[in-house]
Design a protein around this motif. Structure first.
Motif, PDB file in Angstrom:
ATOM      1  N   LEU A   1       0.821  -1.213   0.000  1.00  0.00           N
ATOM      2  CA  LEU A   1       0.000   0.000   0.000  1.00  0.00           C
ATOM      3  C   LEU A   1       0.857   1.265   0.000  1.00  0.00           C
ATOM      4  CD1 LEU A   1      -2.738  -1.088   2.564  1.00  0.00           C
ATOM      5  CD2 LEU A   1      -3.053  -0.775   0.103  1.00  0.00           C
ATOM      6  N   SER A   2       2.054   1.185   0.546  1.00  0.00           N
ATOM      7  CA  SER A   2       2.919   2.363   0.616  1.00  0.00           C
ATOM      8  C   SER A   2       3.599   2.672  -0.715  1.00  0.00           C
ATOM      9  CB  SER A   2       3.985   2.196   1.700  1.00  0.00           C
ATOM     10  OG  SER A   2       4.880   1.155   1.363  1.00  0.00           O
ATOM     11  N   THR A   3       3.325   1.865  -1.739  1.00  0.00           N
ATOM     12  CA  THR A   3       3.915   2.114  -3.060  1.00  0.00           C
ATOM     13  C   THR A   3       2.889   2.538  -4.103  1.00  0.00           C
ATOM     14  OG1 THR A   3       3.683  -0.209  -3.745  1.00  0.00           O
ATOM     15  CG2 THR A   3       5.727   0.404  -2.613  1.00  0.00           C
ATOM     16  N   VAL A   4       1.614   2.639  -3.708  1.00  0.00           N
ATOM     17  CA  VAL A   4       0.586   2.971  -4.706  1.00  0.00           C
ATOM     18  C   VAL A   4       0.741   4.425  -5.151  1.00  0.00           C
ATOM     19  CG1 VAL A   4      -1.013   1.280  -3.745  1.00  0.00           C
ATOM     20  CG2 VAL A   4      -1.139   3.668  -2.997  1.00  0.00           C
ATOM     21  N   GLU A   5       0.045   4.769  -6.198  1.00  0.00           N
ATOM     22  CA  GLU A   5       0.215   6.095  -6.794  1.00  0.00           C
ATOM     23  C   GLU A   5      -0.431   7.204  -5.966  1.00  0.00           C
ATOM     24  OE1 GLU A   5      -0.588   8.302 -11.100  1.00  0.00           O
ATOM     25  OE2 GLU A   5      -0.934   6.156 -10.880  1.00  0.00           O
ATOM     26  N   GLU A   6      -1.587   6.918  -5.359  1.00  0.00           N
ATOM     27  CA  GLU A   6      -2.331   7.945  -4.618  1.00  0.00           C
ATOM     28  C   GLU A   6      -1.595   8.341  -3.326  1.00  0.00           C
ATOM     29  OE1 GLU A   6      -4.497  10.764  -3.428  1.00  0.00           O
ATOM     30  OE2 GLU A   6      -5.004   9.826  -5.360  1.00  0.00           O
ATOM     31  N   THR A   7      -1.309   9.629  -3.185  1.00  0.00           N
ATOM     32  CA  THR A   7      -0.491  10.120  -2.070  1.00  0.00           C
ATOM     33  C   THR A   7      -1.131   9.849  -0.713  1.00  0.00           C
ATOM     34  OG1 THR A   7       0.341  11.877  -3.491  1.00  0.00           O
ATOM     35  CG2 THR A   7       0.662  12.150  -1.133  1.00  0.00           C
ATOM     36  N   VAL A   8      -2.436  10.109  -0.569  1.00  0.00           N
ATOM     37  CA  VAL A   8      -3.062   9.954   0.750  1.00  0.00           C
ATOM     38  C   VAL A   8      -3.040   8.498   1.210  1.00  0.00           C
ATOM     39  CG1 VAL A   8      -4.532  11.982   0.613  1.00  0.00           C
ATOM     40  CG2 VAL A   8      -5.370   9.830  -0.308  1.00  0.00           C
ATOM     41  N   VAL A   9      -3.123   7.562   0.259  1.00  0.00           N
ATOM     42  CA  VAL A   9      -3.046   6.139   0.620  1.00  0.00           C
ATOM     43  C   VAL A   9      -1.640   5.820   1.111  1.00  0.00           C
ATOM     44  CG1 VAL A   9      -3.268   3.768  -0.207  1.00  0.00           C
ATOM     45  CG2 VAL A   9      -4.849   5.530  -1.030  1.00  0.00           C
ATOM     46  N   ARG A  10      -0.636   6.299   0.383  1.00  0.00           N
ATOM     47  CA  ARG A  10       0.761   6.047   0.788  1.00  0.00           C
ATOM     48  C   ARG A  10       1.029   6.625   2.173  1.00  0.00           C
ATOM     49  NH1 ARG A  10       2.305   8.246  -4.169  1.00  0.00           N
ATOM     50  NH2 ARG A  10       3.482   9.880  -3.080  1.00  0.00           N
ATOM     51  N   ASP A  11       0.589   7.856   2.384  1.00  0.00           N
ATOM     52  CA  ASP A  11       0.844   8.502   3.680  1.00  0.00           C
ATOM     53  C   ASP A  11       0.203   7.720   4.828  1.00  0.00           C
ATOM     54  OD1 ASP A  11       2.228  10.456   2.381  1.00  0.00           O
ATOM     55  OD2 ASP A  11       0.627  11.965   2.464  1.00  0.00           O
ATOM     56  N   LYS A  12      -1.024   7.257   4.606  1.00  0.00           N
ATOM     57  CA  LYS A  12      -1.705   6.495   5.652  1.00  0.00           C
ATOM     58  C   LYS A  12      -1.028   5.150   5.875  1.00  0.00           C
ATOM     59  CE  LYS A  12      -4.672   7.676   7.652  1.00  0.00           C
ATOM     60  NZ  LYS A  12      -4.712   8.306   9.012  1.00  0.00           N
ATOM     61  N   ALA A  13      -0.542   4.522   4.784  1.00  0.00           N
ATOM     62  CA  ALA A  13       0.158   3.245   4.900  1.00  0.00           C
ATOM     63  C   ALA A  13       1.455   3.413   5.687  1.00  0.00           C
ATOM     64  CB  ALA A  13       0.447   2.673   3.516  1.00  0.00           C
ATOM     65  N   VAL A  14       2.185   4.501   5.419  1.00  0.00           N
ATOM     66  CA  VAL A  14       3.434   4.769   6.158  1.00  0.00           C
ATOM     67  C   VAL A  14       3.124   5.015   7.635  1.00  0.00           C
ATOM     68  CG1 VAL A  14       5.297   6.459   6.443  1.00  0.00           C
ATOM     69  CG2 VAL A  14       4.690   5.642   4.161  1.00  0.00           C
ATOM     70  N   GLU A  15       2.056   5.762   7.897  1.00  0.00           N
ATOM     71  CA  GLU A  15       1.642   6.007   9.290  1.00  0.00           C
ATOM     72  C   GLU A  15       1.332   4.690  10.002  1.00  0.00           C
ATOM     73  OE1 GLU A  15      -2.260   7.905  11.418  1.00  0.00           O
ATOM     74  OE2 GLU A  15      -1.478   9.000   9.685  1.00  0.00           O
ATOM     75  N   SER A  16       0.620   3.800   9.304  1.00  0.00           N
ATOM     76  CA  SER A  16       0.272   2.511   9.908  1.00  0.00           C
ATOM     77  C   SER A  16       1.496   1.612  10.035  1.00  0.00           C
ATOM     78  CB  SER A  16      -0.808   1.813   9.066  1.00  0.00           C
ATOM     79  OG  SER A  16      -2.032   2.514   9.163  1.00  0.00           O
ATOM     80  N   LEU A  17       2.391   1.669   9.066  1.00  0.00           N
ATOM     81  CA  LEU A  17       3.647   0.909   9.177  1.00  0.00           C
ATOM     82  C   LEU A  17       4.425   1.337  10.421  1.00  0.00           C
ATOM     83  CD1 LEU A  17       5.084   0.640   5.538  1.00  0.00           C
ATOM     84  CD2 LEU A  17       4.784  -1.252   7.131  1.00  0.00           C
ATOM     85  N   SER A  18       4.496   2.636  10.651  1.00  0.00           N
ATOM     86  CA  SER A  18       5.212   3.143  11.828  1.00  0.00           C
ATOM     87  C   SER A  18       4.532   2.686  13.113  1.00  0.00           C
ATOM     88  CB  SER A  18       5.272   4.676  11.792  1.00  0.00           C
ATOM     89  OG  SER A  18       5.991   5.120  10.669  1.00  0.00           O
TER      90      SER A  18
END
Length: 585
Positions: free
Chosen positions: A93-110
């Motif tokens: 999910l952190s590699t998809v094109e949509e920025t808000v999805v990536r940002d949320k995925a990075v937040e959840s990864l952290s």
């Protein structure tokens, strides 16, 4: 959700997720936690997570919900020891094109990474950072920048060195979006890196980013200045950061200068008062006089906070001339930003300097043509009163306040009414009677309903401040005198004001002065007035003795129960019920 929804079998979940309707898929994803609870930890690990991993090609809304849900999924998979199972899906999910999805995925990864054992961080989390950080697409490298601060403190020395090396590559990435992300997250990374490596390895990276040819990279680098100052310590920060701050404050991009104006006070607090007074004050003055209005807005909003770090004499010499200019700035937004904070300079300057330098500026702003400027000044009047005292405030500012109470902009009039209780408490009862009381009464007959309501609340607060006897002599007669207003909306406001004062005044005043007027209003020709009388009497049922209730309130309500208007009858019956169940003995 129905009781058996939590027992949805995996087959139904799959059907919903494969539906052609995005809303059904979104609804399904949004209840992943309940589904995981129903399945249990083992089936969630064995079936749900693999299924979700195989179905990530979806609408952005669904992917965003999924990224958000997975950040809270550690308990559902069996706790921290199984948290690593969530990482592959979040990595995707952190590699998809949509920025808000990536940002949320990075937040959840952290979030997931911070719950993992240290050994799992090294084994599972760091490899994700390496893969993302060296990915072919810039989206993955952007996402990697947000993960270093989570992993670094829990790694072995060898892995820490690898992470620092990888971050340096990202800071020098050929894609501006990656350098931008690296600049934005560098401050957070610096906070967890050992001080020796901050100055030796991260500081050169930071310096390079501050000189980037892309202003979007430089402006995000500004945001890391405060974190670097804290990580380096005062001595090193002064030596290493001051040249960068000086350069930033004169950057060719107004957006960079805007960020400097926003961050400067935080930097000053870290670097200390001496550095602020000698080195940073000229930068702040330059920003207050910047050619771009947006920069002046940001700097004007920090005037009071910055002044607290200076001596009164330095404020008068360096800052006051700028403040005087800004109070007449061509941009209304600059003036509004200044008006919101300039009053807060009074405690720092003291009485004499406030009278000499600030009061004329206050008066200029109070006469501004833009209502927001006037509103912002009014909201901070108490700051000045604490410094210059009641008498001077009355002489210099109250005439302006009286003028604003008649302002054509209703929000300004509303602000005046709402601030009267505060002014009344500071200026005293006598001053209220002479100056503020008439404005209060006028507000009950204002054309704007919000102001009339605020006026009623203000009377209640003032009565509470000065006591029941004072309210009996100085408020109640004036309010009662307004009940004969020819407009029914104003008569309704008077009733509301009386109901609010009823909680403050003595029982004697309530029964002998206020209740007869309210009873008379029950014969009004307008149904809205009559059902408001019923509402008020419902409230009074708990405030008057039983004999008064039976002799004065109940007969009026019984008569209203026979009224031709159905709303009047409804509220009258409701009030009668209160009489039977809520009256005092």
């Amino acid at each position: 959700m129905a009781a058996d929804d939590s027992l949805l079998p995996i087959a139904i979940l799959i059907d919903e997720l494969k539906s052609d309707e995005p809303l059904r898929r979104l609804n399904s994803i949004s209840r992943l936690g309940l589904i995981a609870q129903a399945l249990g930890e083992e089936r969630t690990r064995a079936e749900l997570i693999p299924f979700l991993s195989d179905n990530v090609d979806d609408e952005d809304e669904v992917l965003l919900a999924q990224a958000e849900q997975l950040g809270n999924f550690v308990p559902y998979v069996g706790g921290p020891q199984y948290a690593y199972l969530l990482l592959p899906l979040l990595e995707t999910l952190s590699t998809v094109e949509e920025t808000v999805v990536r940002d949320k995925a990075v937040e959840s990864l952290s979030k997931v990474g911070s719950n993992m054992p240290d050994s799992h961080t090294c084994e599972h989390f760091v490899p994700i950072i390496k893969r993302l950080g060296s990915g072919d697409w810039f989206t993955s490298r952007v996402s990697a920048c947000g993960l270093f601060a989570t992993a670094y403190p829990r790694c072995t020395p060898m892995l820490k060195a690898e992470l620092r090396q990888l971050y340096s590559q990202l800071c020098r990435d050929e894609t501006p979006m990656v350098r931008r992300a690296a600049a934005q997250k560098l401050g957070a990374f610096a906070k967890v890196v050992e001080r020796e490596y901050v100055s030796r390895e991260l500081m050169p990276l930071f310096t390079d980013l501050t000189q980037d040819d892309q202003d979007s990279v430089r402006l995000l680098a500004v945001e890391s200045c405060g974190a670097f100052a804290q990580a380096l310590g005062q001595a090193e920060a002064t030596t290493m950061l001051l040249p960068i701050i000086h350069k930033f404050a004169q950057d060719k991009s107004w957006r960079v200068r805007y960020n400097v104006a926003q961050q400067l006070v935080q930097l000053c607090e870290v670097l200390g008062p001496d550095v602020t007074r000698i080195e940073l004050t000229p930068n702040f003055v330059r920003l207050l006089r910047d050619s771009e209005a947006e920069v002046r807005v940001a700097a004007a909003g920090k005037v009071a906070a910055f002044s607290k770090l200076l001596t009164p004499q330095q404020i008068v010499t360096s800052v006051i001339p700028c403040v005087r200019e800004l109070s007449m700035d061509s941009s209304q937004y600059v003036r509004a930003a200044l008006a919101g904070v300039v009053m807060e300079m009074a405690p720092t300057l003291g009485k004499a300097l406030t009278i000499e330098h600030l009061v004329p500026i206050f008066l200029t702003l109070l006469k501004d043509v833009y209502p927001d400027v006037r509103l912002n000044v009014i909201s901070k009047l108490d700051q000045v009163n604490q410094v210059i005292g009641i008498d001077l405030l009355a002489q210099s500012l109250l005439p302006a306040i009286e003028e604003l109470a008649e302002d054509k902009h209703w929000r300004v009039r509303l602000a005046i009414v709402e601030h009267i209780p505060l002014l009344a408490s500071q200026l005293g009862a006598e001053f209220f009677q002479e100056k503020l009381g008439p404005q209060c009464m006028k507000s009950l007959e204002d054309q704007v309903a919000s102001i009339r309501e605020a006026g009623a609340r203000t009377l209640q607060k003032v009565a509470g401040e000065f006591g029941a006897e004072w309210a009996r002599d100085h408020l109640v007669p004036h309010v009662l005198g307004l009940i004969k207003n020819p407009h029914y909306l104003y008569r309704m406001t008077v009733l509301v004001a009386l109901s609010m004062l009823a909680t403050i005044v003595s029982q004697d005043v309530l029964c002998n002065l206020m209740l007869p007027v309210i009873t008379t209003a029950a014969k009004d020709k307008v149904p809205n007035v009559k059902f408001n009388v019923a509402k008020i009497m419902e409230k009074l049922a708990t405030l008057v003795p039983r004999p008064v209730l039976e002799s004065s309130i109940r007969p009026v309500l019984l008569e209203l129960c026979e009224d031709g208007d159905m709303d009047v009858r409804f509220y009258a019956r409701q009030a009668l019920y209160a009489c039977d169940h809520g009256a005092t003995a």
